[in-house]
Design a protein around this motif. Sequence first.
Motif, mmCIF file in Angstrom:
data_model
loop_
_atom_site.group_PDB
_atom_site.id
_atom_site.type_symbol
_atom_site.label_atom_id
_atom_site.label_comp_id
_atom_site.label_asym_id
_atom_site.label_seq_id
_atom_site.Cartn_x
_atom_site.Cartn_y
_atom_site.Cartn_z
ATOM 1 N N ILE A 416 0.843 -1.205 0.000
ATOM 2 C CA ILE A 416 0.000 0.000 0.000
ATOM 3 C C ILE A 416 0.877 1.254 0.000
ATOM 4 N N ASN A 417 1.897 1.254 0.875
ATOM 5 C CA ASN A 417 2.785 2.424 0.956
ATOM 6 C C ASN A 417 3.543 2.634 -0.350
ATOM 7 N N GLU A 418 3.970 1.527 -0.964
ATOM 8 C CA GLU A 418 4.665 1.640 -2.245
ATOM 9 C C GLU A 418 3.746 2.245 -3.307
ATOM 10 N N GLY A 419 2.483 1.841 -3.261
ATOM 11 C CA GLY A 419 1.515 2.405 -4.192
ATOM 12 C C GLY A 419 1.303 3.879 -3.961
ATOM 13 N N ARG A 420 1.283 4.267 -2.687
ATOM 14 C CA ARG A 420 1.117 5.686 -2.374
ATOM 15 C C ARG A 420 2.296 6.505 -2.899
ATOM 16 N N VAL A 421 3.527 5.976 -2.726
ATOM 17 C CA VAL A 421 4.730 6.688 -3.181
ATOM 18 C C VAL A 421 4.702 6.850 -4.704
ATOM 19 N N LYS A 422 4.325 5.747 -5.381
ATOM 20 C CA LYS A 422 4.284 5.809 -6.836
ATOM 21 C C LYS A 422 3.212 6.791 -7.316
ATOM 22 N N ALA A 423 2.073 6.779 -6.633
ATOM 23 C CA ALA A 423 0.992 7.687 -7.016
ATOM 24 C C ALA A 423 1.397 9.137 -6.804
ATOM 25 N N ALA A 424 2.106 9.406 -5.678
ATOM 26 C CA ALA A 424 2.557 10.773 -5.403
ATOM 27 C C ALA A 424 3.587 11.225 -6.434
ATOM 28 N N GLN A 425 4.491 10.303 -6.800
ATOM 29 C CA GLN A 425 5.519 10.634 -7.782
ATOM 30 C C GLN A 425 4.891 10.915 -9.139
ATOM 31 N N LEU A 426 3.885 10.085 -9.511
ATOM 32 C CA LEU A 426 3.194 10.274 -10.782
ATOM 33 C C LEU A 426 2.473 11.614 -10.803
ATOM 34 N N GLU A 427 1.806 11.954 -9.691
ATOM 35 C CA GLU A 427 1.098 13.231 -9.609
ATOM 36 C C GLU A 427 2.081 14.391 -9.724
ATOM 37 N N LYS A 428 3.259 14.229 -9.088
ATOM 38 C CA LYS A 428 4.280 15.285 -9.155
ATOM 39 C C LYS A 428 4.763 15.480 -10.590
ATOM 40 N N GLU A 429 4.984 14.370 -11.297
ATOM 41 C CA GLU A 429 5.449 14.447 -12.683
ATOM 42 C C GLU A 429 4.387 15.061 -13.584
ATOM 43 N N GLN A 430 3.135 14.679 -13.382
ATOM 44 C CA GLN A 430 2.053 15.221 -14.203
ATOM 45 C C GLN A 430 1.877 16.717 -13.952
ATOM 46 N N LYS A 431 2.037 17.126 -12.709
ATOM 47 C CA LYS A 431 1.910 18.550 -12.374
ATOM 48 C C LYS A 431 3.020 19.348 -13.040
ATOM 49 N N ALA A 432 4.246 18.786 -13.001
ATOM 50 C CA ALA A 432 5.370 19.468 -13.636
ATOM 51 C C ALA A 432 5.169 19.587 -15.139
ATOM 52 N N ALA A 433 4.614 18.530 -15.742
ATOM 53 C CA ALA A 433 4.362 18.563 -17.188
ATOM 54 C C ALA A 433 3.318 19.615 -17.545
ATOM 55 N N ARG A 434 2.280 19.759 -16.684
ATOM 56 C CA ARG A 434 1.228 20.768 -16.953
ATOM 57 C C ARG A 434 1.821 22.163 -16.842
ATOM 58 N N GLU A 435 2.677 22.384 -15.845
ATOM 59 C CA GLU A 435 3.273 23.711 -15.666
ATOM 60 C C GLU A 435 4.194 24.061 -16.832
ATOM 61 N N ALA A 436 4.932 23.035 -17.317
ATOM 62 C CA ALA A 436 5.831 23.289 -18.456
ATOM 63 C C ALA A 436 5.052 23.619 -19.718
ATOM 64 N N ALA A 437 3.889 22.988 -19.858
ATOM 65 C CA ALA A 437 3.067 23.229 -21.069
ATOM 66 C C ALA A 437 2.484 24.622 -21.032
ATOM 67 N N ASN A 438 2.256 25.181 -19.844
ATOM 68 C CA ASN A 438 1.685 26.509 -19.751
ATOM 69 C C ASN A 438 2.770 27.563 -19.906
#
Length: 438
Positions: A416-438
């Motif tokens: 469960i914790n590993e899933g949480r870490v991966k989900a947080a990392q994915l969200e961080k990467e997606q957020k960075a990609a959205r900011e770069a696109a703007n």
Amino acid sequence: MKISLFYEFPLPRPWSEDDEHQLFQHGLDEVEAADKAGFSTVWLTEHHFLEEYCHSTAPEMFLAAASQRTKDIRLGFGVMHLPPPINHPARIAERVATLDHLSNGRVEFGTGEGSSVAELGGFNIDPADKRAQWEEALEVAIRCMVEEPFTGFKGEHVEMPARNVIPKPLQKPHPPVWVACTRPSSVQMAAQKAIGALSFAYTGPEALKERVDGYYQELEANGAPVTPAINPNLLAIGGDLSMMVAKNDDEALKRLGIGGGFFSFGIMHYYLTGMHTPGRTKVWERYEQAVKEDPTLAYGPGRGAIGGPDTVREFLRSYEASGVDEIILLLNPRSHEGTMESIEIMGKEILPEFIERDQKAVADKAKRLEPVIEKVEARRQPSDAPLFDETYAFGGLPTGRDKFTAGEIPEAMAEINEGRVKAAQLEKEQKAAREAAN
């Protein structure tokens, strides 16, 4: 005298694919009708491995279903087997209490030891131990129902640490307690313990009076409570033949058929005379052959609530005269239609007068027993239950022999914790990609 029904759920062979399903569905319909008719209690036995004779192996399940289709009829274990290899005391307390809530406080807690080779041998219980197992299990189960927390027990057959067993019953301090009694000595034992006697004996109303009188004499002379609430009552089985009530005697006999004596034959087969091969022996075929040789096995006048209203009324009055508090009536195998009609006739033409007399009898008995109850309560022994150790606590990983550790939960939590870490990392990467696109 209260009038109740007794279910064994017999299912004679041959069996079709849907028979067991229909057995329980018909039973629920009957109990719903019995509730409306005014029967006091539906008592459901517990047996294991007794094919054809009794398919009631999980009474709490059926009674729970019945509780949702009824309002007033009480729901009785008649009986639950208490030896721990069959039912652990904590599980008993949990199931009884849960059913008590589901039924809005209508449970009757009948208990027993078990007697057949099929059951005792099937659960590897030495017959010499069954009384001691019942006594220990009864104490532990009741304590689990009333103590917060249960403070622990270490006996010969039951050992359990402190735990808070939940839920607690709705009836306080616990539902009425009964014990199965097949001999006069068992009835005497029930009186000594100040619990109800389920007198599963087929002596008839005349001899029954002796057991009734003996119970109350023993209660007054030597009764000492073993449960927080006493239950000074005695119940009897109404003969050895199934109930079948119809418009007249001839019609009742026709509907009874040869099934009326199958209950008694099943007892003989499984408890005394029969040799049984699981899944192979055909008990009903043996019964049919026995009836051909001796037709009285299937029916005999005065051996059950069988006949038209007048006949059945007189039969029940003879038991009422014995002083017994409650009578239970057997049900005929594979006779759903006849049973439903019997219940309807009982409710319309027979039960009302008994219900009216019972209300007065209960009040008179309570007044009569007041001085007896005082004597009984004065003999109550102080509890020897250990005090709860307020420093006691449990937790961590379950460990066993050879340092085995049950690590399923830590592994699951790590996943469960590993899933949480991966989900947080994915969200961080997606957020960075959205900011770069703007």
